[in-house]
Design a protein around this motif. Structure first.
Motif: not given
Length: 398
Positions: A372-378
């Motif tokens: 499962k792919v997630e991303y949080k930015g800076g």
């Protein structure tokens, strides 16, 4: 259609040398330095102030155009000229020089009024004498190397053609003295003899106020034409380096993480043997705890995986495939909040997470249904107050 395709292929072939790059990699302890050189002949490293200075000395004939050109022949007006200049090239195409040129000029004067030699000009009676006077002209020129500007910089080019224009001050040494502003333009041809020495042919035209020769006639300006031959010495440091990009990687932390991952994998193997007789679900839970987290570090502004990162992901993939097929792992991408805009950090964190997922699936055979792919930015510094450890992707089991 066939002609368009052939033209596009030829254009690509012509452009490919300028787009090519060469690469050098050096290792110093835990620091890896990668230097990428561009072969674009129009891009060079900026030089320092004391780089690419030169000294020029030349001599040759010059001719003055004044008020009595009809009374005295062209050959009688030829006199010697001396050029001495010091200058600097700021880029392969643009430079400046400060030049002295002078010695003496020849012409004619009426009634012996200005700089008369006392010798009459034949055929014009007692009212016309030859004239001669010493002068100097201090001038600043801006030089444009047309060869480098239009054909790109090449260190060993035999012939360089340059146009220049300048402003200066000209003054006569002898009474009646006079001085005024001069404007000049010329064509400088340089022929490479060796790294430090060029031969030059300098063709120049100058314009100055009509009163410079001590006599005011019907025109506003007098003119000078000169052709000098000389030598130019190029001081060290000379020439330009190819444009390059230097990237440094600190492998110390990455090596420590890899060692820790190896220890974790060894522990996984030990636990697998110890729990061989246990129930499958219980065994899966234990394994999931052991391989619960994995951290991959990215260089600033980059989303591509290094060889060390791929090696770590290979070990992680083996551990995932050794566990239960029902366990889902979350891949979370991050970016360093201290650099880049919010939009850029969102993109970087997403592309980093996707790069890890693609590597696990396409290179090492992990089932995509387990990822499962997630991303949080800076984000702010997550580990040890080190912004580098915030440019990461972390893989955890649910």
């Amino acid at each position: 259609m066939m002609k368009k395709t052939l033209f596009a292929a030829l254009a690509l072939a012509a452009a490919s040398p300028a787009l090519a790059q060469s690469e050098q990699t050096a290792q110093n302890g835990g620091i890896t330095e990668k230097v990428e050189y561009t072969d674009d002949k129009y891009k060079v490293e900026t030089n320092h102030f004391w780089d690419n200075w030169f000294l020029t000395v030349g001599a040759g004939p010059q001719v003055m155009f004044g008020d009595h050109d009809k009374q005295i022949g062209f050959g009688k007006r030829i006199s010697p000229a001396l050029d001495i200049a010091v200058g600097k090239w700021f880029t392969p195409g643009i430079g400046v020089r400060l030049m002295y040129n002078g010695l003496s000029l020849k012409g004619a004067t009426r009634w012996g009024a200005a700089h008369s030699t006392g010798e009459q000009v034949p055929g014009w009676g007692s009212g016309m004498d030859y004239s001669k006077f010493k002068y100097y002209n201090l001038r600043a020129d801006v030089l444009f190397n047309l060869s480098n500007l239009f054909c790109g910089y090449r260190e060993n080019r035999i012939w360089n053609s340059s146009f220049y224009a300048g402003v200066g001050y000209m003054r006569t040494w002898e009474a009646p003295t006079a001085g005024d502003i001069t404007m000049s333009a010329g064509w400088l041809n340089s022929f490479r003899l060796c790294d430090a020495l060029d031969a030059n042919i300098d063709l120049r035209a100058s314009m100055v106020d009509d009163a410079i020769d001590g006599e005011i006639g019907g025109s506003k300006f007098d003119g000078l034409l000169s052709a000098t031959v000389g030598l130019t010495y190029k001081f060290k440091r000379r020439g330009w380096d190819r444009s390059k990009t230097v990237t440094r990687y600190d492998q110390t932390e990455a090596n420590a993480m890899r060692d820790r991952l190896n220890e974790m994998n060894q522990e996984v193997a030990r636990l697998k043997e110890a729990l061989a007789a246990a129930e499958g679900q219980q065994k899966q839970e234990v394994i999931n705890k052991v391989i619960a987290a994995n951290l991959i570090v990215f260089p600033i502004g980059k989303t591509t995986l290094s060889k060390e990162a791929r090696a770590n992901l290979q070990l992680l993939a083996e551990a995932i495939k050794a566990g239960g097929s029902n366990t889902v792992y979350t891949i979370t991408g991050y970016a360093d909040k201290g650099t880049g805009s919010q939009k850029t950090n969102e993109r970087l964190s997403k592309e980093r997470a996707e790069a890890v997922c693609d590597c696990l699936v396409n290179e090492f055979g992990v089932s995509k249904s387990q990822l499962k792919v997630e991303y949080k930015g800076g984000v702010d510094n997550m580990f040890y107050d080190n912004p580098r450890l915030s440019r990461v992707v972390i893989t955890r089991s649910k």
